[in-house]
Design a protein around this motif. Structure first.
Motif, PDB file in Angstrom:
ATOM      1  N   ILE A 126       0.835  -1.227  -0.057  1.00  0.00           N
ATOM      2  CA  ILE A 126      -0.079  -0.079  -0.143  1.00  0.00           C
ATOM      3  C   ILE A 126       0.892   1.147  -0.067  1.00  0.00           C
ATOM      4  N   HIS A 127       0.611   2.186  -0.891  1.00  0.00           N
ATOM      5  CA  HIS A 127       1.265   3.639  -0.850  1.00  0.00           C
ATOM      6  C   HIS A 127       0.255   4.530  -0.835  1.00  0.00           C
ATOM      7  N   GLY A 128       0.862   5.747  -0.677  1.00  0.00           N
ATOM      8  CA  GLY A 128      -0.030   6.941  -0.367  1.00  0.00           C
ATOM      9  C   GLY A 128       0.019   8.010  -1.678  1.00  0.00           C
ATOM     10  N   PRO A 161       4.552  13.265  -3.208  1.00  0.00           N
ATOM     11  CA  PRO A 161       5.312  12.261  -1.943  1.00  0.00           C
ATOM     12  C   PRO A 161       4.326  11.092  -1.680  1.00  0.00           C
ATOM     13  N   CYS A 162       5.017  10.122  -1.780  1.00  0.00           N
ATOM     14  CA  CYS A 162       3.944   8.889  -0.821  1.00  0.00           C
ATOM     15  C   CYS A 162       3.764   9.120   0.383  1.00  0.00           C
ATOM     16  N   HIS A 163       2.656   8.941   1.010  1.00  0.00           N
ATOM     17  CA  HIS A 163       2.388   9.437   2.303  1.00  0.00           C
ATOM     18  C   HIS A 163       1.789   8.352   3.301  1.00  0.00           C
ATOM     19  N   GLU A 164       2.156   7.098   2.830  1.00  0.00           N
ATOM     20  CA  GLU A 164       1.964   6.022   3.391  1.00  0.00           C
ATOM     21  C   GLU A 164       3.195   5.056   3.632  1.00  0.00           C
ATOM     22  N   PHE A 165       3.638   4.768   5.088  1.00  0.00           N
ATOM     23  CA  PHE A 165       4.664   4.099   4.974  1.00  0.00           C
ATOM     24  C   PHE A 165       4.744   2.823   4.563  1.00  0.00           C
ATOM     25  N   CYS A 166       5.663   2.594   3.486  1.00  0.00           N
ATOM     26  CA  CYS A 166       5.639   1.324   2.783  1.00  0.00           C
ATOM     27  C   CYS A 166       6.838   0.642   2.713  1.00  0.00           C
ATOM     28  N   GLY A 167       7.925   0.828   3.844  1.00  0.00           N
ATOM     29  CA  GLY A 167       9.094   0.163   3.706  1.00  0.00           C
ATOM     30  C   GLY A 167      10.174   1.091   4.204  1.00  0.00           C
ATOM     31  N   GLY A 169      12.427   2.512   2.227  1.00  0.00           N
ATOM     32  CA  GLY A 169      12.742   3.653   1.550  1.00  0.00           C
ATOM     33  C   GLY A 169      11.666   4.668   1.512  1.00  0.00           C
ATOM     34  N   HIS A 170      10.588   4.527   2.272  1.00  0.00           N
ATOM     35  CA  HIS A 170       9.395   5.210   1.844  1.00  0.00           C
ATOM     36  C   HIS A 170       9.589   6.847   2.072  1.00  0.00           C
ATOM     37  N   ALA A 171      10.601   7.165   2.943  1.00  0.00           N
ATOM     38  CA  ALA A 171      10.767   8.731   3.005  1.00  0.00           C
ATOM     39  C   ALA A 171      11.177   9.392   1.627  1.00  0.00           C
TER      40      ALA A 171
HETATM   41 CU1  CUA Z   1       5.404   4.292  -0.881  1.00  0.00          CU
HETATM   42 CU2  CUA Z   1       5.559   5.150   1.073  1.00  0.00          CU
END
Ligand code: CUA
Length: 199
Positions: A126-128, A161-167, A169-171
């Motif tokens: 899941i990503h944001g 930006p991706c706004h859901e913690f996805c692992g 490298g999320h930041a």
């Molecule tokens: Cu994709 Cu956080």
């Protein structure tokens, strides 16, 4: 403790034998909060229903499905079909894949003052998805195609930006949306649209 003292003032603060609050007081307070919360929920439901009916404010709820393992092989999200495409009715449709830890493509160019449809799907977790300074914001869930409709008034670069913690490298997971004037958009080549190779 006199009887007069017991009848006056706040019942919950009166001194009691053993410091215990009588059951009927507890029940009364709990009932009061039960009805307060019920009323608050009722107001929220009414507000949601009224804004949905009168202002078309719906949460993003596209429910198309896709096999997350076959995203790249799919017709819609194949490599050559990603980025911005102008439909016959003038709508700009933008397709992105979200994956650990990038959006593909990294940047897309869009015309201003044009209806835009974002279509995204995830190839893994899941990503944001959000576009800064706009109300575009949704989750990208593997197995589903997220769709958001919007339009941009002001040309410029918008961070995505991706706004859901996805692992781990999320930041560092982010892309960009470059909005150019409606007039200059048709002058861009397909590569320029896809890679923001303008300016
Ligand atoms: Cu994709 Cu956080």
């Amino acid at each position: 403790m006199s009887a007069a003292n017991e009848e006056s003032g706040n019942n919950l603060q009166r001194p009691l034998a053993g410091g215990i609050i009588p059951e009927q007081e507890v029940v009364k307070t709990e009932r009061r909060w039960f009805w307060t919360v019920r009323a608050a929920l009722g107001i929220i439901v009414v507000v949601i229903t009224v804004t949905a009916a009168t202002n078309h404010l719906h949460p993003p709820s596209n429910s198309q499905t896709i096999d997350p393992a076959l995203v790249y092989q799919s017709r819609e999200f194949s490599e050559t079909n990603l980025g911005t495409a102008i439909e016959p009715d003038g709508t700009a449709v933008v397709r992105f894949i979200a994956q650990q830890y990038s959006f593909v493509p990294h940047c897309v160019t869009l015309p201003a003052d044009t209806p835009v449809v974002f279509r995204l799907t995830s190839a893994d977790v899941i990503h944001g998805f959000l576009v800064a300074d706009t109300n575009i914001n949704t989750m990208v869930v593997p197995g589903y195609i997220s769709e958001v409709r919007s339009s941009f008034k002001t040309p410029g670069d918008y961070v995505m930006p991706c706004h859901e913690f996805c692992g781990i490298g999320h930041a560092g997971m982010a892309a960009r949306v470059r909005v150019v004037s409606r007039e200059s958009f048709p002058l861009l080549s397909a590569t320029e649209r896809l890679r923001c190779a303008t300016k």
